[in-house]
Design a protein around this motif. Sequence first.
Motif: not given
Length: 125
Positions: A17-31, A62-69
């Motif tokens: 894209g334009k090279g300017y990243i930002r945090e967005d959308m639903e979070c699924s990864h944690y630490m 970890f991600c929420r999928r790992f918790l599901d598993r």
Amino acid sequence: KMEEGEFFAIETFGSTGKGYIREDMECSHYMKDFHVGHVPLRLPRAKHLLGVIDKHFGTLAFCRRFLDRLGETKYLMGLKNLCDQGVIIPYPPLVDTKGSYVAQFEHTILLRPTCTEVLSRGDDY
């Protein structure tokens, strides 16, 4: 200040894209925050979830999928509580412009007396 004998992780982000990243959308990864000591938790689900996270992940991401598993269910309120208390750090997706791709690259370096050694360099990168 960077000192001889120290290790550093250097992260760069590439984008189509334009090279300017930002945090967005639903979070699924944690630490889990490595530096957080004991935090009193009131919610039983948060206490249980923290035990699961400590046992299976420690301070690794970890991600929420790992918790599901692992068979965990109904953990979102406990996870939110752990994030609100600063025990768990959320890492939401990084985005640029719509339809573009963002990729993270990381190298680990060691500062030596006469050079900087890239420890994570492989044959393919």
